[in-house]
Design a protein around this motif. Structure first.
Motif, PDB file in Angstrom:
ATOM      1  N   UNK A 126      56.601  13.517  49.828  1.00 17.78           N
ATOM      2  CA  UNK A 126      56.862  14.762  50.557  1.00 17.78           C
ATOM      3  C   UNK A 126      56.061  15.917  49.948  1.00 17.78           C
ATOM      4  N   UNK A 127      56.023  15.994  48.626  1.00 14.21           N
ATOM      5  CA  UNK A 127      55.262  17.038  47.934  1.00 14.21           C
ATOM      6  C   UNK A 127      53.786  16.958  48.301  1.00 14.21           C
ATOM      7  N   UNK A 128      53.203  15.773  48.232  1.00 18.34           N
ATOM      8  CA  UNK A 128      51.789  15.609  48.532  1.00 18.34           C
ATOM      9  C   UNK A 128      51.507  15.834  50.020  1.00 18.34           C
ATOM     10  N   UNK A 129      52.427  15.440  50.886  1.00 15.24           N
ATOM     11  CA  UNK A 129      52.251  15.697  52.318  1.00 15.24           C
ATOM     12  C   UNK A 129      52.245  17.194  52.595  1.00 15.24           C
ATOM     13  N   UNK A 130      53.133  17.930  51.951  1.00 13.34           N
ATOM     14  CA  UNK A 130      53.160  19.394  52.108  1.00 13.34           C
ATOM     15  C   UNK A 130      51.849  20.013  51.631  1.00 13.34           C
ATOM     16  N   UNK A 131      51.344  19.528  50.492  1.00 13.36           N
ATOM     17  CA  UNK A 131      50.065  20.042  49.987  1.00 13.36           C
ATOM     18  C   UNK A 131      48.936  19.761  50.972  1.00 13.36           C
ATOM     19  N   UNK A 132      48.917  18.560  51.511  1.00 14.84           N
ATOM     20  CA  UNK A 132      47.859  18.189  52.453  1.00 14.84           C
ATOM     21  C   UNK A 132      47.928  19.055  53.711  1.00 14.84           C
ATOM     22  N   UNK A 133      49.151  19.323  54.188  1.00 23.06           N
ATOM     23  CA  UNK A 133      49.296  20.174  55.374  1.00 23.06           C
ATOM     24  C   UNK A 133      48.836  21.602  55.101  1.00 23.06           C
ATOM     25  N   UNK A 134      49.173  22.125  53.943  1.00 19.74           N
ATOM     26  CA  UNK A 134      48.865  23.533  53.672  1.00 19.74           C
ATOM     27  C   UNK A 134      47.447  23.754  53.144  1.00 19.74           C
ATOM     28  N   UNK A 174      44.796  21.141  53.473  1.00 18.20           N
ATOM     29  CA  UNK A 174      43.842  20.202  54.064  1.00 18.20           C
ATOM     30  C   UNK A 174      43.855  18.854  53.371  1.00 18.20           C
ATOM     31  N   UNK A 175      44.125  18.842  52.074  1.00 22.20           N
ATOM     32  CA  UNK A 175      44.257  17.600  51.301  1.00 22.20           C
ATOM     33  C   UNK A 175      44.828  17.947  49.927  1.00 22.20           C
ATOM     34  N   UNK A 176      45.333  16.937  49.261  1.00 21.39           N
ATOM     35  CA  UNK A 176      45.809  17.139  47.892  1.00 21.39           C
ATOM     36  C   UNK A 176      44.636  17.521  47.000  1.00 21.39           C
ATOM     37  N   UNK A 177      43.500  16.867  47.213  1.00 22.88           N
ATOM     38  CA  UNK A 177      42.305  17.159  46.414  1.00 22.88           C
ATOM     39  C   UNK A 177      41.883  18.615  46.574  1.00 22.88           C
ATOM     40  N   UNK A 178      41.962  19.151  47.792  1.00 24.52           N
ATOM     41  CA  UNK A 178      41.590  20.554  48.013  1.00 24.52           C
ATOM     42  C   UNK A 178      42.503  21.476  47.209  1.00 24.52           C
ATOM     43  N   UNK A 179      43.793  21.153  47.149  1.00 25.89           N
ATOM     44  CA  UNK A 179      44.725  21.958  46.350  1.00 25.89           C
ATOM     45  C   UNK A 179      44.367  21.864  44.874  1.00 25.89           C
ATOM     46  N   UNK A 199      48.830  21.423  35.449  1.00 26.24           N
ATOM     47  CA  UNK A 199      49.769  20.466  34.846  1.00 26.24           C
ATOM     48  C   UNK A 199      51.206  20.965  34.994  1.00 26.24           C
ATOM     49  N   UNK A 200      51.408  22.256  34.755  1.00 28.00           N
ATOM     50  CA  UNK A 200      52.762  22.832  34.902  1.00 28.00           C
ATOM     51  C   UNK A 200      53.216  22.789  36.362  1.00 28.00           C
ATOM     52  N   UNK A 201      52.310  23.040  37.311  1.00 20.55           N
ATOM     53  CA  UNK A 201      52.661  22.972  38.732  1.00 20.55           C
ATOM     54  C   UNK A 201      53.107  21.563  39.108  1.00 20.55           C
ATOM     55  N   UNK A 202      52.381  20.555  38.651  1.00 17.42           N
ATOM     56  CA  UNK A 202      52.779  19.174  38.927  1.00 17.42           C
ATOM     57  C   UNK A 202      54.152  18.886  38.338  1.00 17.42           C
ATOM     58  N   UNK A 203      54.379  19.382  37.139  1.00 18.77           N
ATOM     59  CA  UNK A 203      55.660  19.158  36.469  1.00 18.77           C
ATOM     60  C   UNK A 203      56.801  19.826  37.237  1.00 18.77           C
TER      61      UNK A 203
END
Length: 141
Positions: free
Chosen positions: A30-38, A40-45, A58-62
């Protein structure tokens, strides 16, 4: 994931049989899907965090991921090809020996101190975070 799904996975050969880790898959999806939607992709974020903001990433991922704190998030980034520091036991020992931190980094202050050291070492050497991480890991033993 239902309890039945979890039970099925816990019995499956070849899967880590840790219920907390298995439950984290849905939250991270769900987290990665939200990132991709907002973005364009997880990599872009991830690319919105240059090397000078690595510890912030690293703190954001945590904070936003499920069980992506500590080395898990760092290893994920490394496996994605992002130049990454991995706070292994040896890297932490090296950071302590260099008077960057007094223990494994966990607070905002620790993360800022590690980032400042990384920035300094990158400026001095021109090396990326992965190479600095490996040098730190090999410098103690």
């Amino acid at each position: 994931m239902s309890d039945d799904d979890l039970d099925r996975l816990m019995a499956a050969p070849g899967i880590v049989r840790n219920a907390a880790k298995l439950r984290s898959v849905g939250g991270n999806a769900a987290f990665f899907s939200d990132l991709a939607r907002s973005h364009g992709s997880v990599a872009a974020w991830i690319l919105t965090f240059p090397a000078g903001r690595y510890m912030e990433l690293v703190r954001e991922l945590k904070m936003r991921g499920d069980r992506l704190g500590g080395k898990t998030g760092q290893l994920l980034l490394r496996r994605m090809g992002v130049p990454s520091l991995i706070c292994s036991d040896d890297v932490v020992k090296a950071l302590i020996a260099a008077d960057v931190v007094s223990k494994a980094p966990s607070s905002a202050r620790d993360f800022a101190a590690v980032q400042a050291a990384l920035d300094r070492w990158q400026a001095e050497t021109g090396f990326d975070l992965t190479r600095i991480s490996r040098i730190l890991a090999l410098s103690v033993g």
